[in-house]
Motif scaffolding. Structure first.
Motif, PDB file in Angstrom:
ATOM      1  N   PHE A 103      -0.910 -45.011 -18.244  1.00  0.00           N
ATOM      2  CA  PHE A 103      -1.930 -43.976 -18.096  1.00  0.00           C
ATOM      3  C   PHE A 103      -2.133 -43.714 -16.608  1.00  0.00           C
ATOM      4  CE2 PHE A 103      -6.686 -42.881 -18.796  1.00  0.00           C
ATOM      5  CZ  PHE A 103      -6.381 -41.533 -18.827  1.00  0.00           C
ATOM      6  N   GLU A 104      -1.535 -42.633 -16.106  1.00  0.00           N
ATOM      7  CA  GLU A 104      -1.614 -42.305 -14.690  1.00  0.00           C
ATOM      8  C   GLU A 104      -2.110 -40.878 -14.519  1.00  0.00           C
ATOM      9  OE1 GLU A 104      -1.190 -44.047 -12.009  1.00  0.00           O
ATOM     10  OE2 GLU A 104      -0.518 -45.917 -12.939  1.00  0.00           O
ATOM     11  N   VAL A 105      -2.780 -40.644 -13.410  1.00  0.00           N
ATOM     12  CA  VAL A 105      -3.307 -39.315 -13.090  1.00  0.00           C
ATOM     13  C   VAL A 105      -3.044 -39.015 -11.625  1.00  0.00           C
ATOM     14  CG1 VAL A 105      -5.381 -37.871 -12.906  1.00  0.00           C
ATOM     15  CG2 VAL A 105      -5.108 -39.417 -14.861  1.00  0.00           C
ATOM     16  N   THR A 106      -2.570 -37.814 -11.337  1.00  0.00           N
ATOM     17  CA  THR A 106      -2.412 -37.357  -9.954  1.00  0.00           C
ATOM     18  C   THR A 106      -3.370 -36.200  -9.707  1.00  0.00           C
ATOM     19  OG1 THR A 106      -0.636 -35.829 -10.579  1.00  0.00           O
ATOM     20  CG2 THR A 106       0.007 -38.035  -9.857  1.00  0.00           C
ATOM     21  N   LEU A 107      -3.899 -36.123  -8.492  1.00  0.00           N
ATOM     22  CA  LEU A 107      -4.898 -35.107  -8.141  1.00  0.00           C
ATOM     23  C   LEU A 107      -4.549 -34.501  -6.793  1.00  0.00           C
ATOM     24  CD1 LEU A 107      -7.760 -33.748  -8.445  1.00  0.00           C
ATOM     25  CD2 LEU A 107      -8.679 -35.769  -7.294  1.00  0.00           C
ATOM     26  N   LYS A 108      -4.708 -33.179  -6.689  1.00  0.00           N
ATOM     27  CA  LYS A 108      -4.499 -32.532  -5.397  1.00  0.00           C
ATOM     28  C   LYS A 108      -5.373 -31.281  -5.299  1.00  0.00           C
ATOM     29  CE  LYS A 108      -0.369 -29.900  -6.801  1.00  0.00           C
ATOM     30  NZ  LYS A 108       1.057 -29.642  -6.495  1.00  0.00           N
ATOM     31  N   THR A 109      -5.669 -30.901  -4.051  1.00  0.00           N
ATOM     32  CA  THR A 109      -6.390 -29.654  -3.774  1.00  0.00           C
ATOM     33  C   THR A 109      -5.568 -28.845  -2.780  1.00  0.00           C
ATOM     34  OG1 THR A 109      -7.661 -30.711  -1.988  1.00  0.00           O
ATOM     35  CG2 THR A 109      -8.649 -30.689  -4.189  1.00  0.00           C
ATOM     36  N   ASN A 110      -5.925 -27.588  -2.613  1.00  0.00           N
ATOM     37  CA  ASN A 110      -5.137 -26.702  -1.758  1.00  0.00           C
ATOM     38  C   ASN A 110      -5.313 -26.994  -0.283  1.00  0.00           C
ATOM     39  OD1 ASN A 110      -7.795 -25.755  -2.300  1.00  0.00           O
ATOM     40  ND2 ASN A 110      -7.309 -23.747  -1.444  1.00  0.00           N
ATOM     41  N   GLN A 111      -6.421 -27.639   0.117  1.00  0.00           N
ATOM     42  CA  GLN A 111      -6.648 -28.003   1.514  1.00  0.00           C
ATOM     43  C   GLN A 111      -7.780 -29.014   1.575  1.00  0.00           C
ATOM     44  OE1 GLN A 111      -7.392 -23.774   2.189  1.00  0.00           O
ATOM     45  NE2 GLN A 111      -9.346 -24.308   3.179  1.00  0.00           N
ATOM     46  N   THR A 112      -8.081 -29.501   2.783  1.00  0.00           N
ATOM     47  CA  THR A 112      -9.146 -30.494   2.927  1.00  0.00           C
ATOM     48  C   THR A 112     -10.311 -30.004   3.774  1.00  0.00           C
ATOM     49  OG1 THR A 112      -8.023 -31.504   4.829  1.00  0.00           O
ATOM     50  CG2 THR A 112      -7.572 -32.449   2.640  1.00  0.00           C
ATOM     51  N   VAL A 113     -10.166 -28.855   4.436  1.00  0.00           N
ATOM     52  CA  VAL A 113     -11.235 -28.296   5.259  1.00  0.00           C
ATOM     53  C   VAL A 113     -11.561 -26.903   4.733  1.00  0.00           C
ATOM     54  CG1 VAL A 113     -11.958 -27.616   7.578  1.00  0.00           C
ATOM     55  CG2 VAL A 113     -10.486 -29.620   7.266  1.00  0.00           C
ATOM     56  N   PHE A 114     -12.847 -26.671   4.418  1.00  0.00           N
ATOM     57  CA  PHE A 114     -13.271 -25.411   3.828  1.00  0.00           C
ATOM     58  C   PHE A 114     -14.484 -24.864   4.573  1.00  0.00           C
ATOM     59  CE2 PHE A 114     -11.294 -27.908   0.508  1.00  0.00           C
ATOM     60  CZ  PHE A 114     -10.495 -27.000  -0.183  1.00  0.00           C
ATOM     61  N   ARG A 115     -14.633 -23.544   4.507  1.00  0.00           N
ATOM     62  CA  ARG A 115     -15.886 -22.912   4.895  1.00  0.00           C
ATOM     63  C   ARG A 115     -16.589 -22.466   3.627  1.00  0.00           C
ATOM     64  NH1 ARG A 115     -17.210 -22.432   9.922  1.00  0.00           N
ATOM     65  NH2 ARG A 115     -15.620 -22.642  11.548  1.00  0.00           N
ATOM     66  N   ALA A 116     -17.913 -22.467   3.655  1.00  0.00           N
ATOM     67  CA  ALA A 116     -18.677 -22.064   2.476  1.00  0.00           C
ATOM     68  C   ALA A 116     -18.204 -20.699   1.998  1.00  0.00           C
ATOM     69  CB  ALA A 116     -20.163 -22.033   2.809  1.00  0.00           C
ATOM     70  N   GLY A 117     -17.884 -20.601   0.714  1.00  0.00           N
ATOM     71  CA  GLY A 117     -17.367 -19.369   0.135  1.00  0.00           C
ATOM     72  C   GLY A 117     -15.871 -19.376  -0.076  1.00  0.00           C
ATOM     73  N   ASP A 118     -15.169 -20.358   0.513  1.00  0.00           N
ATOM     74  CA  ASP A 118     -13.719 -20.464   0.309  1.00  0.00           C
ATOM     75  C   ASP A 118     -13.402 -20.894  -1.113  1.00  0.00           C
ATOM     76  OD1 ASP A 118     -13.267 -19.739   2.900  1.00  0.00           O
ATOM     77  OD2 ASP A 118     -12.729 -21.758   3.615  1.00  0.00           O
ATOM     78  N   ASP A 119     -12.162 -20.613  -1.530  1.00  0.00           N
ATOM     79  CA  ASP A 119     -11.684 -21.077  -2.829  1.00  0.00           C
ATOM     80  C   ASP A 119     -11.097 -22.479  -2.706  1.00  0.00           C
ATOM     81  OD1 ASP A 119     -12.385 -18.762  -4.117  1.00  0.00           O
ATOM     82  OD2 ASP A 119     -10.398 -17.845  -3.972  1.00  0.00           O
ATOM     83  N   LEU A 120     -11.548 -23.378  -3.573  1.00  0.00           N
ATOM     84  CA  LEU A 120     -10.981 -24.724  -3.671  1.00  0.00           C
ATOM     85  C   LEU A 120     -10.179 -24.775  -4.965  1.00  0.00           C
ATOM     86  CD1 LEU A 120     -12.800 -28.117  -3.056  1.00  0.00           C
ATOM     87  CD2 LEU A 120     -11.246 -27.809  -4.980  1.00  0.00           C
ATOM     88  N   VAL A 121      -8.869 -24.907  -4.829  1.00  0.00           N
ATOM     89  CA  VAL A 121      -7.990 -24.968  -5.993  1.00  0.00           C
ATOM     90  C   VAL A 121      -7.771 -26.431  -6.355  1.00  0.00           C
ATOM     91  CG1 VAL A 121      -5.776 -24.316  -6.981  1.00  0.00           C
ATOM     92  CG2 VAL A 121      -6.866 -22.840  -5.272  1.00  0.00           C
ATOM     93  N   LEU A 122      -8.247 -26.813  -7.522  1.00  0.00           N
ATOM     94  CA  LEU A 122      -8.155 -28.200  -7.980  1.00  0.00           C
ATOM     95  C   LEU A 122      -7.092 -28.297  -9.060  1.00  0.00           C
ATOM     96  CD1 LEU A 122      -9.467 -31.083  -7.959  1.00  0.00           C
ATOM     97  CD2 LEU A 122     -10.909 -30.273  -9.831  1.00  0.00           C
ATOM     98  N   GLU A 123      -6.218 -29.281  -8.925  1.00  0.00           N
ATOM     99  CA  GLU A 123      -5.143 -29.461  -9.906  1.00  0.00           C
ATOM    100  C   GLU A 123      -4.932 -30.954 -10.148  1.00  0.00           C
ATOM    101  OE1 GLU A 123      -0.314 -28.651 -10.222  1.00  0.00           O
ATOM    102  OE2 GLU A 123      -1.557 -27.360  -8.946  1.00  0.00           O
ATOM    103  N   PHE A 124      -4.874 -31.340 -11.400  1.00  0.00           N
ATOM    104  CA  PHE A 124      -4.526 -32.723 -11.703  1.00  0.00           C
ATOM    105  C   PHE A 124      -3.700 -32.780 -12.980  1.00  0.00           C
ATOM    106  CE2 PHE A 124      -8.768 -32.060 -13.486  1.00  0.00           C
ATOM    107  CZ  PHE A 124      -8.668 -32.568 -14.777  1.00  0.00           C
ATOM    108  N   GLU A 125      -2.898 -33.850 -13.061  1.00  0.00           N
ATOM    109  CA  GLU A 125      -1.989 -34.029 -14.187  1.00  0.00           C
ATOM    110  C   GLU A 125      -2.104 -35.450 -14.711  1.00  0.00           C
ATOM    111  OE1 GLU A 125       2.834 -33.902 -15.204  1.00  0.00           O
ATOM    112  OE2 GLU A 125       2.080 -33.145 -13.279  1.00  0.00           O
ATOM    113  N   SER A 126      -2.054 -35.602 -16.028  1.00  0.00           N
ATOM    114  CA  SER A 126      -2.132 -36.903 -16.678  1.00  0.00           C
ATOM    115  C   SER A 126      -0.835 -37.179 -17.421  1.00  0.00           C
ATOM    116  CB  SER A 126      -3.320 -36.943 -17.646  1.00  0.00           C
ATOM    117  OG  SER A 126      -3.292 -38.113 -18.440  1.00  0.00           O
ATOM    118  N   THR A 127      -0.506 -38.451 -17.555  1.00  0.00           N
ATOM    119  CA  THR A 127       0.673 -38.827 -18.332  1.00  0.00           C
ATOM    120  C   THR A 127       0.391 -38.861 -19.826  1.00  0.00           C
ATOM    121  OG1 THR A 127       0.125 -41.164 -18.012  1.00  0.00           O
ATOM    122  CG2 THR A 127       1.699 -40.171 -16.468  1.00  0.00           C
TER     123      THR A 127
END
Length: 278
Positions: free
Chosen positions: A143-167
């Protein structure tokens, strides 16, 4: 009537009762261990901050000696890269807090602290003796999960793209941890599961992967009252084999207690740090 016999029987019964109570009450999976941590700091960091960091590193070392897992070095790297500083003690402190999640470490019985001078810098070194409670179950290696986002520094109002995958097929809930807002943890993804739980269901996509991807809009919390132009925030994703109900918000310690209530072989917890600028 032989009263001495009754006394002996009573004493035997009392001894047996005390023994059984002791065995039942004492944690079965508990170990006393020693851990040491240090933090090298310069004039931009106070002694209190550095020793707080060293204490948490000592706790993490004690836990690691039992659990066999080390502190996530990539999270410490994130703290330095995202802020642009040589050291961001607050960010590293927040990152270190999560290293204590998989095992329960009691308040240290002994804490030794010393300050050492090293080549123009100062180090706070902390050694502790503490009791670690080990979970009865080990994590499921399948049972493994990987997680990533499009970047690590944001300004208020930016889009945060969240993606994760499970086995594996699983349930999940997404939270936002605001350590600078009294360690507040807010659930940000609401369920559309049909079983009435507050976790969504992770199903296979057309490519045969158990994948979730969604865009969120970053917002500046109204609770940020200081003049500071940026704050550390963390995305937390809890993926579980079974559905669990979740509150809309938690304080930090209550949230960690909730996580420890979920069997270790039935959950995966992923976190991703980011910095939000006003």
């Amino acid at each position: 009537r032989d009263w001495s016999s009754d006394v002996c029987s009573s004493d035997l019964f009392l001894s047996l009762f005390v023994f059984l109570v002791t065995v039942l009450v004492m944690p079965v999976h508990a170990q006393w261990v020693t851990g040491q941590g240090e933090y090298v700091y310069g004039p931009e960091t106070s002694k209190a901050q550095a020793c707080r960091q060293a204490l948490d590193r000592a706790k993490a070392a004690a836990l690691s000696s039992v659990m066999g897992e080390s502190v996530y070095s990539e999270q410490q790297l994130y703290c330095k890269e995202s802020s642009g500083k040589k050291s961001d003690v607050d960010c590293e402190y927040h990152s270190m807090s999560w290293s204590l999640i998989d095992g329960d470490i009691k308040a240290p019985k002994r804490v030794d602290q010393k300050i050492e001078e090293r080549f123009g810098e100062t180090a706070c070194v902390v050694t502790i003796e503490a009791e670690v409670i080990v979970p009865a179950q080990k994590p499921d290696p399948n049972f493994e999960v990987t997680l990533k986002t499009n970047q690590t520094v944001f300004r208020a109002g930016d889009d945060l793209v969240l993606e994760f995958e499970s086995t594996l097929p699983a349930y999940f809930a997404i939270f936002n941890w605001l350590p600078n807002e009294n360690n507040h943890i807010q659930r940000v993804y609401l369920s559309n599961a049909t079983d009435g739980s507050d976790s969504d269901v992770l199903k296979k996509n057309p490519n045969g992967k158990y994948l979730f991807k969604q865009t969120f809009t970053t917002t500046w919390s109204k609770a940020y009252k200081t003049e500071k132009k940026y704050h550390d925030e963390w995305v937390l994703v809890v993926v579980t084999k079974q559905p669990y109900k979740w509150l809309s918000s938690y304080d930090f310690e209550t949230f960690k207690e909730k996580l420890r209530d979920i069997p270790n072989d039935g959950r995966r917890i992923k976190r991703m740090g980011n910095q939000l600028f006003k």
